[in-house]
Design an enzyme around this catalytic site. Structure first.
Site, PDB file in Angstrom:
ATOM      1  N   ASP A 114       0.820  -1.215   0.000  1.00  0.00           N
ATOM      2  CA  ASP A 114       0.000   0.000   0.000  1.00  0.00           C
ATOM      3  C   ASP A 114       0.852   1.262   0.000  1.00  0.00           C
ATOM      4  O   ASP A 114       0.613   2.194  -0.774  1.00  0.00           O
ATOM      5  CB  ASP A 114      -0.919   0.027   1.228  1.00  0.00           C
ATOM      6  CG  ASP A 114      -2.094  -0.928   1.098  1.00  0.00           C
ATOM      7  OD1 ASP A 114      -2.381  -1.398  -0.015  1.00  0.00           O
ATOM      8  OD2 ASP A 114      -2.728  -1.200   2.135  1.00  0.00           O
ATOM      9  N   ASP A 127       0.643  -0.952   5.556  1.00  0.00           N
ATOM     10  CA  ASP A 127      -0.532  -1.568   4.958  1.00  0.00           C
ATOM     11  C   ASP A 127      -1.759  -1.100   5.722  1.00  0.00           C
ATOM     12  O   ASP A 127      -1.770  -1.101   6.961  1.00  0.00           O
ATOM     13  CB  ASP A 127      -0.414  -3.093   5.022  1.00  0.00           C
ATOM     14  CG  ASP A 127      -1.406  -3.781   4.102  1.00  0.00           C
ATOM     15  OD1 ASP A 127      -1.210  -3.734   2.882  1.00  0.00           O
ATOM     16  OD2 ASP A 127      -2.380  -4.371   4.600  1.00  0.00           O
TER      17      ASP A 127
END
Length: 223
Positions: A114, A127
């Site tokens: 991410d 994340d």
């Protein structure tokens, strides 16, 4: 929108458009923007910034990676983690790892990180998690990351980021430049949240990163 500009009008318009495209009422934009502002304003740890404080020039989003495991021996990996004592806040995780099947592990081997960012000379992977937990204090967060094997995910993401940095920066030294893996439980990141609450942090030693890289079969530094 940049992480530091979540509360401006341009971001509001962007949220309204995205809500409409996905079948939601654009009138929800104000509430969504408030929640995003709270998440991005909450420090990720006592010595870490809030998301909105990151330098956009030292941030990578949705970093794709592929890890090829030559010998997916989870017993071996569990022993490796036990030997290196990681993470300190979930020291018994390696026992849970022994119960993970090979098929579950393979699901982690290709994906997207991410967020990868640099802060004060060290690199971190993060994340986002939207889990609903009974509470977002450390006890519940630690149980969630072990139960759902996010710790394993963090180790693999860190191994991928370690390779990425080593291949692209000849001066990269994990002892000086590696920070660790973070899991941000965004539902608990609200106004007034103490720094580090709703966040799980796993800092890996250079020795663990090297051991993980070897377990994954090593890598070609020339790429």
């Amino acid at each position: 929108a940049e992480l530091g500009a979540i509360d401006d009008e341009a971001t509001r318009s962007l949220i309204e458009r995205q809500l409409g495209l996905h079948g939601f009422d654009p009138a929800l934009a104000a509430r969504v923007q408030e929640d995003l502002t709270a998440v991005t304003s909450t420090p990720m740890g006592p010595n870490l910034p809030a998301l909105r404080d990151l330098d956009p020039n030292r941030v990578l989003r949705e970093l794709e990676f592929t890890l090829a495991v030559e010998r997916p021996d989870l017993q071996e990996l569990a022993e490796l983690l036990a030997h290196h004592g990681t993470p300190a806040s979930a020291p018994d995780y390696h026992e849970r790892l022994r119960q993970v099947g090979e098929q579950t592990l393979r699901g982690f081997l290709r994906g997207f990180i991410d967020l990868m960012f640099e802060w004060k000379g060290r690199w971190y992977v993060a994340d986002y998690k939207s889990n609903r937990l009974p509470a977002y204090e450390p006890t519940h967060v630690i149980e969630a990351v072990q139960r759902d094997h996010y710790v394993l995910q963090g180790e693999l993401y860190s191994a991928a980021a370690h390779r990425y940095l080593r291949q692209r920066d000849p001066s990269y030294d994990p002892a000086r430049h590696w920070g660790g893996a973070l899991f941000l439980f965004v539902r608990g990141m609200v106004d007034g949240t103490p720094a580090g609450s709703s966040v799980f942090f796993d800092g890996q030693s250079p020795e663990l990163l090297a051991a993980m890289d070897a377990w994954l079969g090593g890598s070609d530094d020339s790429r």
